[in-house]
Design an enzyme around this catalytic site. Structure first.
Site, PDB file in Angstrom:
ATOM      1  CG  HIS A  16       0.564   5.819  -0.908  1.00  0.00           C
ATOM      2  ND1 HIS A  16      -0.799   6.873  -1.001  1.00  0.00           N
ATOM      3  CD2 HIS A  16      -0.282   5.615   0.966  1.00  0.00           C
ATOM      4  CE1 HIS A  16      -2.055   6.828  -0.084  1.00  0.00           C
ATOM      5  NE2 HIS A  16      -1.478   5.999   0.660  1.00  0.00           N
ATOM      6  CD  GLU A  70      -4.711   6.359   2.003  1.00  0.00           C
ATOM      7  OE1 GLU A  70      -4.794   5.300   2.534  1.00  0.00           O
ATOM      8  OE2 GLU A  70      -4.621   7.005   2.603  1.00  0.00           O
ATOM      9  CG  HIS A  93      -1.655   1.348   1.419  1.00  0.00           C
ATOM     10  ND1 HIS A  93      -3.185   1.201   0.982  1.00  0.00           N
ATOM     11  CD2 HIS A  93      -1.768   2.311   2.210  1.00  0.00           C
ATOM     12  CE1 HIS A  93      -3.393   2.413   1.022  1.00  0.00           C
ATOM     13  NE2 HIS A  93      -2.377   3.442   1.927  1.00  0.00           N
ATOM     14  CD  GLU A  94       2.549   3.757   3.851  1.00  0.00           C
ATOM     15  OE1 GLU A  94       2.393   4.656   2.586  1.00  0.00           O
ATOM     16  OE2 GLU A  94       1.535   3.342   4.706  1.00  0.00           O
TER      17      GLU A  94
HETATM   18 ZN   LIG Z   1      -2.453   5.241   2.861  1.00  0.00          ZN
END
Ligand SMILES: [Zn+2]
Length: 260
Positions: free
Chosen positions: A136, A190, A132-133
């Site tokens: 981003h 997100e 997830h990071e």
């Molecule tokens: Zn996030």
């Protein structure tokens, strides 16, 4: 009287010139901040943060675990965003009790000890956090936040910005960018990081279903206010449902990667 018009036209052309398309979702993004400059700022911020907060030594089993998982995910990030092969990828465990993790522009990943000690994630779950990071980072979300903040300041020195980032503009950009790093990601970012992260982790051979168990653990540990993670990664409110819908789409990638 004509100046505001000229400024807005110049500003508009800068905005148009600074548009990018997301490599996975195809969303169009405002990217005025050049990637090289954003990465440079992130490298400085990361080094400073590591100095202030203290990190576990690279030989610590927790550091090695985070590093091992990151090293499996990074090639998948490079596969969708080839420029990321030039990034100085690095992952460290920060001595910090809060349940949180982050990634900066240019591939700098940080996992807090609180995330490891309080959530006790499985490898599959920890891979979802890291993916997830990384999502981003490769989505340029920080750069996008910086760009949005810059447009608000743009009237000040649009002309110099158009001629390239001179020292005055660069100083302004630096200031704006520093503020932007601390802003939470938008709901849209997100959901995008969830979607892209799920794909990266599945291709690296991590079970996508762990994304749901991870979020349940996160919620269970949050009590009323939610863990710190939510202050930098706001919940869309329907995140788990969105993940549950997305999982069947990436299961074939996971099966291909693991031969299961
Ligand atoms: Zn996030």
């Amino acid at each position: 009287m004509r100046l505001p018009f000229v400024v807005s036209v110049l500003g508009l052309s800068l905005v148009v010139a600074g548009c990018a398309t997301h490599p996975v979702t195809g969303r169009s993004q405002l990217m005025i901040m050049p990637e090289g400059q954003a990465n440079q700022m992130a490298y400085q911020a990361y080094t400073q943060m590591a100095r202030e907060k203290s990190t576990l030594p690279a030989s610590d089993p927790a550091s090695q675990r985070v590093q091992r998982i990151t090293q499996r995910i990074v090639p998948q990030a490079v596969r969708v965003y080839p420029q990321a092969s030039d990034w100085r990828w690095e992952s460290r465990v920060f001595r910090d009790d809060s349940i949180n993790a982050f990634a900066m522009a240019g591939g700098k990943v940080g996992i807090n000890t609180g995330m490891l000690n309080k959530l006790r994630p499985t490898d599959d779950e920890l891979a979802q956090v890291i993916a997830h990071e990384v999502a981003h980072a490769l989505s340029g979300h920080t750069r996008e936040k910086m760009s949005m903040a810059m447009t608000q300041q743009m009237g000040l020195s649009v002309a110099s910005a158009l001629g390239g980032l001179d020292s005055q503009t660069a100083a302004m950009a630096q200031q704006v960018a520093t503020v932007a790093i601390d802003l939470p990601f938008s709901r849209r970012m997100e959901l995008e990081a969830d979607e892209v992260g799920l794909l990266l982790a599945a291709r690296a051979g991590y079970d996508p279903r762990a994304a749901v168990s991870l979020w349940r653990k996160m919620q269970a540990n949050g009590g009323g206010g939610g863990p710190e993670w939510l202050s930098t990664h706001p919940d869309s409110g329907s995140r788990i449902q969105a993940l549950e819908r997305a999982i069947p789409r990436v299961m074939p990638e996971y099966r291909r990667a693991t031969g299961r």
